[in-house]
Motif scaffolding. Sequence first.
Motif, PDB file in Angstrom:
ATOM      1  N   GLN A 120       0.925  -1.175   0.048  1.00 49.15           N
ATOM      2  CA  GLN A 120       0.367   0.236  -0.247  1.00 49.15           C
ATOM      3  C   GLN A 120       0.857   1.381  -0.200  1.00 49.15           C
ATOM      4  O   GLN A 120       0.345   1.993  -0.637  1.00 49.15           O
ATOM      5  N   ASN A 166       0.939   3.899  -3.431  1.00 53.64           N
ATOM      6  CA  ASN A 166       1.397   5.563  -2.982  1.00 53.64           C
ATOM      7  C   ASN A 166       2.290   5.748  -2.656  1.00 53.64           C
ATOM      8  O   ASN A 166       2.336   7.580  -4.153  1.00 53.64           O
ATOM      9  N   LYS A 188       2.568   5.740  -6.874  1.00 55.09           N
ATOM     10  CA  LYS A 188       1.542   6.895  -7.845  1.00 55.09           C
ATOM     11  C   LYS A 188       1.551   8.288  -7.680  1.00 55.09           C
ATOM     12  O   LYS A 188       0.591   8.942  -8.731  1.00 55.09           O
TER      13      LYS A 188
HETATM   14 MG   LIG Z   1      -3.470   3.641  -2.073  1.00 55.05          MG
END
Ligand SMILES: [Mg+2]
Length: 226
Positions: A125, A129, A132
């Motif tokens: 995760q 992130n 991203k």
């Molecule tokens: Mg995320």
Amino acid sequence: MAAEQKIALEEKKKDELLSWIHEVKTPLTAMRLMIDRLTDQPLKSNMTYEWLRIHLLLDAQLHQSRVRHIENDLFIEKLDLQSIIAKEIKALQSWCMQKGIGFELTLEERTVLSDIKWLSFMIRQVLTNAVKYSHSSDIVIESKQIDEKVMLTITDQGRGIDPRDISRIFEKGFTSTRHHNDDTASTGMGLYLTKKKGADALHMTIEVNSTIDEGTTFTFIKKKKE
Ligand SMILES: [Mg+2]
Ligand SMILES: Nc1ncnc2c1ncn2[C@@H]1O[C@H](COP(=O)(O)OP(=O)(O)OP(=O)(O)O)[C@@H](O)[C@H]1O
């Protein structure tokens, strides 16, 4: 409807969703093998990226469904951080190449007592992130032991988090105030599951430091012995 019936119905729905996810994973795996055989490189890279998006969405949904039973789902053992992180980076490779993102790894402390499935999910995760929310810059991953604690930090040089959002990023469904309608694929569930569910169950703490337009550091902290 009686409370018990309601709970039973919800459980049934969850079970159906879980088996649906498992069913979808089979053709998805087959598709991955086909994509790997493509010789047209631009097509291959686009297909790999889209495949990864579906895969990550399913993965988050799967963990979301499992979260109610997280305590029963844990198997604590000695884990090698290097191999977990290498596997997660490898899965994100096509996306990172598209975005011009590289990784720098310095793992001074390599072992941690934890559950491989959930720890991998949590690292995934924070790593997704970092990828991203940044562009054409490197992500630095470090681990060390300080005062009987293992610390793992993941630092990106991305867009950063608005100070007024910092206290909310671990809330269920929260995405961002500044970039509210940026990315419809954001569900705001990743960090909620990571901290409120995963880290709590695994007796870990997570800290975050961020500066707008400079970058963000997430730190996982776990006592060496427990
Ligand atoms: Mg995320
Ligand atoms: N490394 C980061 N850089 C900048 N912003 C971040 C970073 N990590 C998290 N955020 C902010 O925190 C929000 C919540 O993150 P979280 O992972 O929970 O949800 P998401 O990434 O939006 O969606 P998903 O559920 O698909 O993970 C993000 O929408 C983003 O605004």
